[in-house]
Design a protein around this motif. Structure first.
Motif: not given
Length: 264
Positions: A82-98, A109-114
């Motif tokens: 759910a956190t990974a999906e929330a990060a995607r929806q907020a403009g981030g990405s998921v370099p390493m899925p859960p 591993i996620l990445a923020d909007q920057a």
């Protein structure tokens, strides 16, 4: 403040990816007294840094294809998917899925909007690091980012963080805490890249973990002896403490602090 009584959204793990694991063991062992222990034959070379028998960090060898040597800060998630999906929806990405880490928990591993990478850890058997907020352990974390407002919005959406402005001599600092924890939950802050003399011009936003020390100047001197680099010399900040920013011999950046950033 940082403790091992982890709540959702708080830092609960750090690890270093390095081009030379034996060299990193020698450097951090000499600097902080950390001892390295392998996580076992099924862990792909991953292991734990321990201080007085308690885990304070993790580490493993990484390849150039995985990125340059760096420290990663992880935050507690009740549901990594759910956190990974929330990060995607907020403009981030998921370099390493859960993914499941044996029976210990789930990591991603996620990445923020920057584009700044960070980790999330959904605990199962392992709750997180076993020491925090003390000498030799993680005591603070800072995000260097080009846009504080966008970063605050992203992490609020992904992890529920709250931010507050803290006035200190020379400016205003944006502190962060997990939802509903207030001042007692502050664990870090956000710093605009353009306003920081050390980071300005690098163009590379990133998360910076702070390790508690009892003598900042001595640790800086020792880091140099061990082959590290001083990115910002030992500096005293009124109401904060004495801090310095360093880089290990392989390029991973971190900071050290004697004091409590919440006292600003």
């Amino acid at each position: 403040m940082l403790t091992t009584r982890f709540v959702d959204g708080a830092p609960n793990w750090i690890d270093v990816g390095t081009s030379d694991m034996e060299g990193a063991q020698s450097f951090y062992g000499g600097l902080f007294g950390w001892e390295f222990r392998s996580a076992g034959p099924d862990a792909g070379g991953y292991g734990f840094f321990e201080l007085a028998g308690r885990i304070v960090a993790g580490g493993m060898r990484t390849t150039p294809e995985q990125g340059p040597p760096a420290w990663t800060v992880y935050f507690r998630s009740p549901d990594a998917g759910a956190t990974a999906e929330a990060a995607r929806q907020a403009g981030g990405s998921v370099p390493m899925p859960p993914m499941d880490v044996m029976d210990q928990g789930r990591a991603a591993i996620l990445a923020d909007q920057a584009g700044v990478p960070f980790g999330i850890w959904e605990p199962a058997r392992r709750k997180g690091i076993e020491a925090a907020g003390e000498v030799g352990a993680l005591c603070w974390a800072e995000l260097y980012t080009p846009d504080i407002a966008r970063a605050a919005a992203f992490y609020h959406a992904a992890l529920g963080w709250e931010t507050s402005a803290v006035t200190f001599p020379g400016g205003v600092y944006t502190s962060v805490n997990p939802a509903g924890t207030g001042e007692d939950g502050m664990f870090g802050g956000m710093v605009p890249l353009a306003d920081d003399p050390v980071e300005a011009g690098t163009g590379q936003p990133y998360w910076l973990p702070y390790i508690g020390v009892d003598d900042t100047d001595a640790v800086v001197d020792r880091a140099v002896e061990l082959g590290g680099t001083v990115r910002m010399p030992a500096t005293s900040l009124a109401g904060v403490g004495r801090l310095a920013r360093l880089e290990d011999p392989y390029g991973a950046r971190f900071a050290v602090l004697k004091g409590d950033p919440r006292q600003t």
